[in-house]
Scaffold this active site. Sequence first.
Site, PDB file in Angstrom:
ATOM      1  N   GLU A   1       0.823  -1.212   0.000  1.00  0.00           N
ATOM      2  CA  GLU A   1       0.000   0.000   0.000  1.00  0.00           C
ATOM      3  C   GLU A   1       0.854   1.258   0.000  1.00  0.00           C
ATOM      4  OE1 GLU A   1      -2.449  -0.889   3.360  1.00  0.00           O
ATOM      5  OE2 GLU A   1      -3.463  -2.511   2.280  1.00  0.00           O
TER       6      GLU A   1
ATOM      7  N   GLY B   1      -6.580  -8.369   1.139  1.00  0.00           N
ATOM      8  CA  GLY B   1      -7.901  -7.790   1.310  1.00  0.00           C
ATOM      9  C   GLY B   1      -8.909  -8.228   0.281  1.00  0.00           C
TER      10      GLY B   1
ATOM     11  N   SER C   1      -4.778 -12.319   2.944  1.00  0.00           N
ATOM     12  CA  SER C   1      -6.045 -12.957   3.323  1.00  0.00           C
ATOM     13  C   SER C   1      -5.815 -14.204   4.176  1.00  0.00           C
ATOM     14  CB  SER C   1      -6.872 -13.295   2.078  1.00  0.00           C
ATOM     15  OG  SER C   1      -7.243 -12.115   1.387  1.00  0.00           O
TER      16      SER C   1
END
Length: 257
Positions: free
Chosen positions: A98, A178, A218
């Site tokens: 990110e 995610g 995840s």
Amino acid sequence: MARKFLIGGNWKCNGTRENVAALVEVLNEGGEFPDNAEVVVAPPSIFLQTVKDTIRPDIKVSTQNVGKNVRPGAYTGELCASMIKDFGVEWVITGHSERRVGFGCAGESSDLIAEKSKVALDCGLNVIMCIGESLAVREANQTLELVLEDHMAAFLKTLEEADWSRVVVAYEPVWAIGTGVTASPAQAQEVHSAIRAWVGEKVSPAVAESLRIIYGGSVKSSNAAELATCPDIDGFLVGGASLKPDFVDIIKAVEGK
């Protein structure tokens, strides 16, 4: 050599005073953790003091980022490594996808991430260095080219062999963060094994054997135990599930592995 699992919880930009306190309480009351697991959580910086002061002593605290500046100065919005060290925090995360993507802007380059990691290590901090590929890169069969010859190679240019003793590499395929899609144990193991072999060739076999390479993408209590059976997966960097009671189950999933 038996490598101790590292289970990291990256809380990202989430939390209120109320639910951070509730999450700390869940962890504090989570019972005995496996002897073969080390647990680190990374709250938003605004909650570092609260979490550090209230969380159980066997859980360490990390920042989600570190500046490239060694000392305090005119660096608005940055956390410099010496301040983090002085505050009593032992870990930092660098290179998360990110931050590489940059929230719509240019983002952080592999060289910058390597530079920041080295600064943190030189200040006596431990570093979770994140690497990983996008879906487009995986579909083009260029995963290892990017992960090894870009992300890992940048660290190699900066880090000395002794630095690797305080490094954890987190392989996080961006397409699995995610999204609810997890790399299969075979997919994750393939990349982890390649990373370890590359470190053995480029740094040393001893460093490769002792280096902890953890998986993120995840991770849930339902898949953690199976992932933990892979010989080159040494733990997890958990995102969304680290904000839930499920995180305790993920920690305990490595029991006996």
